[in-house]
Design a protein around this motif. Structure first.
Motif, PDB file in Angstrom:
ATOM      1  N   ALA A 160      -6.395 -36.613  71.194  1.00 52.26           N
ATOM      2  CA  ALA A 160      -7.373 -35.677  71.755  1.00 52.26           C
ATOM      3  C   ALA A 160      -8.680 -35.671  70.960  1.00 52.26           C
ATOM      4  O   ALA A 160      -9.768 -35.656  71.546  1.00 52.26           O
ATOM      5  CB  ALA A 160      -6.782 -34.268  71.798  1.00 52.26           C
ATOM      6  N   ALA A 161      -8.595 -35.694  69.630  1.00 49.19           N
ATOM      7  CA  ALA A 161      -9.808 -35.624  68.809  1.00 49.19           C
ATOM      8  C   ALA A 161     -10.721 -36.833  69.023  1.00 49.19           C
ATOM      9  O   ALA A 161     -11.928 -36.668  69.244  1.00 49.19           O
ATOM     10  CB  ALA A 161      -9.449 -35.456  67.332  1.00 49.19           C
ATOM     11  N   PRO A 162     -10.186 -38.076  68.971  1.00 45.73           N
ATOM     12  CA  PRO A 162     -11.050 -39.226  69.264  1.00 45.73           C
ATOM     13  C   PRO A 162     -11.634 -39.167  70.675  1.00 45.73           C
ATOM     14  O   PRO A 162     -12.797 -39.500  70.882  1.00 45.73           O
ATOM     15  CB  PRO A 162     -10.116 -40.428  69.103  1.00 45.73           C
ATOM     16  CG  PRO A 162      -9.048 -39.954  68.199  1.00 45.73           C
ATOM     17  CD  PRO A 162      -8.849 -38.510  68.529  1.00 45.73           C
ATOM     18  N   PHE A 163     -10.811 -38.737  71.651  1.00 48.52           N
ATOM     19  CA  PHE A 163     -11.301 -38.674  73.027  1.00 48.52           C
ATOM     20  C   PHE A 163     -12.481 -37.701  73.138  1.00 48.52           C
ATOM     21  O   PHE A 163     -13.493 -38.000  73.791  1.00 48.52           O
ATOM     22  CB  PHE A 163     -10.177 -38.231  73.967  1.00 48.52           C
ATOM     23  CG  PHE A 163     -10.595 -38.148  75.414  1.00 48.52           C
ATOM     24  CD1 PHE A 163     -10.698 -39.300  76.181  1.00 48.52           C
ATOM     25  CD2 PHE A 163     -10.908 -36.930  75.993  1.00 48.52           C
ATOM     26  CE1 PHE A 163     -11.102 -39.232  77.518  1.00 48.52           C
ATOM     27  CE2 PHE A 163     -11.305 -36.852  77.315  1.00 48.52           C
ATOM     28  CZ  PHE A 163     -11.406 -38.006  78.077  1.00 48.52           C
ATOM     29  N   ASN A 164     -12.373 -36.548  72.488  1.00 44.70           N
ATOM     30  CA  ASN A 164     -13.470 -35.584  72.508  1.00 44.70           C
ATOM     31  C   ASN A 164     -14.714 -36.142  71.824  1.00 44.70           C
ATOM     32  O   ASN A 164     -15.842 -35.916  72.270  1.00 44.70           O
ATOM     33  CB  ASN A 164     -13.036 -34.289  71.829  1.00 44.70           C
ATOM     34  CG  ASN A 164     -12.000 -33.532  72.623  1.00 44.70           C
ATOM     35  OD1 ASN A 164     -11.894 -33.693  73.834  1.00 44.70           O
ATOM     36  ND2 ASN A 164     -11.203 -32.712  71.946  1.00 44.70           N
ATOM     37  N   MET A 165     -14.500 -36.887  70.734  1.00 44.93           N
ATOM     38  CA  MET A 165     -15.630 -37.483  70.022  1.00 44.93           C
ATOM     39  C   MET A 165     -16.334 -38.517  70.891  1.00 44.93           C
ATOM     40  O   MET A 165     -17.568 -38.527  70.990  1.00 44.93           O
ATOM     41  CB  MET A 165     -15.149 -38.132  68.721  1.00 44.93           C
ATOM     42  CG  MET A 165     -16.278 -38.743  67.893  1.00 44.93           C
ATOM     43  SD  MET A 165     -15.703 -39.539  66.368  1.00 44.93           S
ATOM     44  CE  MET A 165     -14.966 -41.040  67.025  1.00 44.93           C
ATOM     45  N   TYR A 166     -15.546 -39.381  71.543  1.00 48.87           N
ATOM     46  CA  TYR A 166     -16.142 -40.396  72.402  1.00 48.87           C
ATOM     47  C   TYR A 166     -16.873 -39.761  73.581  1.00 48.87           C
ATOM     48  O   TYR A 166     -17.965 -40.199  73.963  1.00 48.87           O
ATOM     49  CB  TYR A 166     -15.058 -41.347  72.918  1.00 48.87           C
ATOM     50  CG  TYR A 166     -14.392 -42.182  71.849  1.00 48.87           C
ATOM     51  CD1 TYR A 166     -15.102 -42.646  70.748  1.00 48.87           C
ATOM     52  CD2 TYR A 166     -13.046 -42.521  71.943  1.00 48.87           C
ATOM     53  CE1 TYR A 166     -14.494 -43.403  69.770  1.00 48.87           C
ATOM     54  CE2 TYR A 166     -12.425 -43.283  70.963  1.00 48.87           C
ATOM     55  CZ  TYR A 166     -13.157 -43.723  69.879  1.00 48.87           C
ATOM     56  OH  TYR A 166     -12.556 -44.480  68.913  1.00 48.87           O
ATOM     57  N   THR A 167     -16.279 -38.739  74.164  1.00 48.14           N
ATOM     58  CA  THR A 167     -16.923 -38.059  75.287  1.00 48.14           C
ATOM     59  C   THR A 167     -18.240 -37.441  74.857  1.00 48.14           C
ATOM     60  O   THR A 167     -19.256 -37.546  75.557  1.00 48.14           O
ATOM     61  CB  THR A 167     -15.990 -36.974  75.860  1.00 48.14           C
ATOM     62  OG1 THR A 167     -14.767 -37.582  76.281  1.00 48.14           O
ATOM     63  CG2 THR A 167     -16.634 -36.286  77.052  1.00 48.14           C
ATOM     64  N   LYS A 168     -18.243 -36.800  73.701  1.00 51.12           N
ATOM     65  CA  LYS A 168     -19.467 -36.191  73.187  1.00 51.12           C
ATOM     66  C   LYS A 168     -20.528 -37.247  72.901  1.00 51.12           C
ATOM     67  O   LYS A 168     -21.735 -36.995  73.026  1.00 51.12           O
ATOM     68  CB  LYS A 168     -19.155 -35.401  71.917  1.00 51.12           C
ATOM     69  CG  LYS A 168     -20.337 -34.608  71.391  1.00 51.12           C
ATOM     70  CD  LYS A 168     -19.900 -33.661  70.288  1.00 51.12           C
ATOM     71  CE  LYS A 168     -21.068 -32.801  69.823  1.00 51.12           C
ATOM     72  NZ  LYS A 168     -20.651 -31.813  68.802  1.00 51.12           N
ATOM     73  N   ALA A 169     -20.087 -38.452  72.513  1.00 45.41           N
ATOM     74  CA  ALA A 169     -21.026 -39.542  72.236  1.00 45.41           C
ATOM     75  C   ALA A 169     -21.538 -40.208  73.499  1.00 45.41           C
ATOM     76  O   ALA A 169     -22.397 -41.102  73.414  1.00 45.41           O
ATOM     77  CB  ALA A 169     -20.352 -40.578  71.338  1.00 45.41           C
ATOM     78  N   GLY A 170     -21.024 -39.810  74.667  1.00 45.01           N
ATOM     79  CA  GLY A 170     -21.540 -40.348  75.926  1.00 45.01           C
ATOM     80  C   GLY A 170     -20.661 -41.367  76.611  1.00 45.01           C
ATOM     81  O   GLY A 170     -21.078 -41.993  77.588  1.00 45.01           O
ATOM     82  N   TYR A 171     -19.420 -41.533  76.139  1.00 47.62           N
ATOM     83  CA  TYR A 171     -18.507 -42.490  76.769  1.00 47.62           C
ATOM     84  C   TYR A 171     -17.743 -41.812  77.907  1.00 47.62           C
ATOM     85  O   TYR A 171     -17.338 -40.647  77.793  1.00 47.62           O
ATOM     86  CB  TYR A 171     -17.517 -43.049  75.741  1.00 47.62           C
ATOM     87  CG  TYR A 171     -18.166 -44.003  74.762  1.00 47.62           C
ATOM     88  CD1 TYR A 171     -18.126 -45.377  74.962  1.00 47.62           C
ATOM     89  CD2 TYR A 171     -18.846 -43.519  73.643  1.00 47.62           C
ATOM     90  CE1 TYR A 171     -18.734 -46.248  74.076  1.00 47.62           C
ATOM     91  CE2 TYR A 171     -19.459 -44.380  72.749  1.00 47.62           C
ATOM     92  CZ  TYR A 171     -19.404 -45.743  72.976  1.00 47.62           C
ATOM     93  OH  TYR A 171     -20.018 -46.602  72.098  1.00 47.62           O
TER      94      TYR A 171
END
Length: 331
Positions: A274-285
């Motif tokens: 969940a944490a990496p997914f949230n980070m990637y989403t926040k980065a625009g992925y």
């Protein structure tokens, strides 16, 4: 929190290296009784300039060494890209310290192997006895990937904490470059080679720039082989939640902008992370495709394939904001 943002390794018994999304533990794989030490214990690396020793190789020869060993012909474009990799650096101030990201050099292979092997074993809930075996396999993988430069590169990030809260002596603030000082950081108080916690290896990430650098066994869902691909991100456990993973990602995007004409970047993220997914989403992925539930029959975790169209950068190594250590979405 998962140990890594994205690990793209799996055990290939035919090639004895990691190439697929995730390693699946096998009951037939023996746990070594007395694991050999395939990498150094230390997570520190003393940075020295090429002029610090008359017998040391220059950075250029270091980057040319692996491609030339294969007998591969290097075009002028390849040589220019190797020079870009040699000169690449990404600097960022964090709330608790500062970090510096650049391309891994040959003498830093062992400490990078150690970080990846430990993070990978933790991510897959493997016994500690597996770490040495994983280290051997990861080392073979990184050596083979290094020979494919400049079509792929492994980035490493070093972290240096502030000596005094609210006060930090920035590298850039001195108005002089890292390489141009003609002296080792070990000789400078507070450098990356210091005796305290300053300058430890904080994380690593792999970047593939084009089809020539693509892995032979591509993870599923399959990304386009001719597009840049980010994988194998790992952050040292004791240094998580400082924004290090976020800036490894940003450094990867910056290097892609310098090395590739394609603006389309891809990466994988396991559904359970969940944490990496949230980070990637926040980065625009954004999620392009997700593994079918049938992938579970192969004893692999389901993964998202994520995509981002990178903006055209006119300047490099300039960060927009400081990262918060309390942000759960940052590594």
């Amino acid at each position: 929190m998962a140990a890594t943002a994205s690990l793209s390794f799996s055990l290939d018994p035919h090639r004895h290296l990691f190439s697929n999304p995730h390693f699946t533990p096998s009951t037939s794989l023996p746990i070594p009784k007395h694991p050999l030490r395939f990498f150094h214990n230390s997570n520190r690396y003393t940075l020295k300039s090429s002029s610090s020793s008359s017998t040391s190789t220059t950075p250029t020869s270091s980057f040319l060494e692996a491609p030339l060993r294969t007998g591969r012909f290097l075009s002028n474009e390849d040589l220019d890209k190797l020079k870009t990799l040699e000169n690449f650096s990404y600097y960022q101030e964090l709330e608790s310290g500062s970090m510096w990201v650049r391309v891994m050099r040959s003498e830093e292979l062992d400490i990078t192997v150690g970080l990846l092997a430990e993070s990978f074993a933790e991510s897959m809930l493997l016994p500690s006895a597996y770490v040495a075996l994983l280290g051997f396999l990861v080392k073979q993988y990184l050596m083979e990937r290094r020979e494919l430069m400049p079509h792929t590169a492994t980035l490493i990030g070093f972290y240096r904490k502030h000596r005094d809260e609210g006060k930090d002596e920035s590298f850039e603030g001195k108005g002089e470059s890292f390489e141009g000082k003609g002296e080792s950081f070990e000789e400078k108080d507070g450098g990356f080679g210091g005796e305290d916690e300053d300058g430890i290896l904080a994380g690593t990430v792999e970047v593939c720039f084009d089809k020539k650098g693509a892995n032979a066994s591509t993870p599923t869902p399959t990304p386009p082989k001719n597009s840049p691909y980010i994988s194998n991100m790992a952050v040292k456990k004791s240094l998580r939640r400082r924004g290090i993973g976020w800036h490894l990602l940003k450094a990867s995007e910056e290097l892609i902008s310098q090395m590739s004409s394609s603006r389309e970047a891809y990466l994988h993220c396991r559904m359970i992370d969940a944490a990496p997914f949230n980070m990637y989403t926040k980065a625009g992925y954004n999620v392009v495709k997700t593994d079918s539930i049938l992938i579970l029959l192969t004893l692999q975790r389901r993964k998202h394939l994520m995509y981002k169209r990178l903006p055209v950068l006119t300047s490099f190594s300039v960060s927009e904001t400081l990262c918060s250590e309390d942000d759960e979405n940052h590594y």
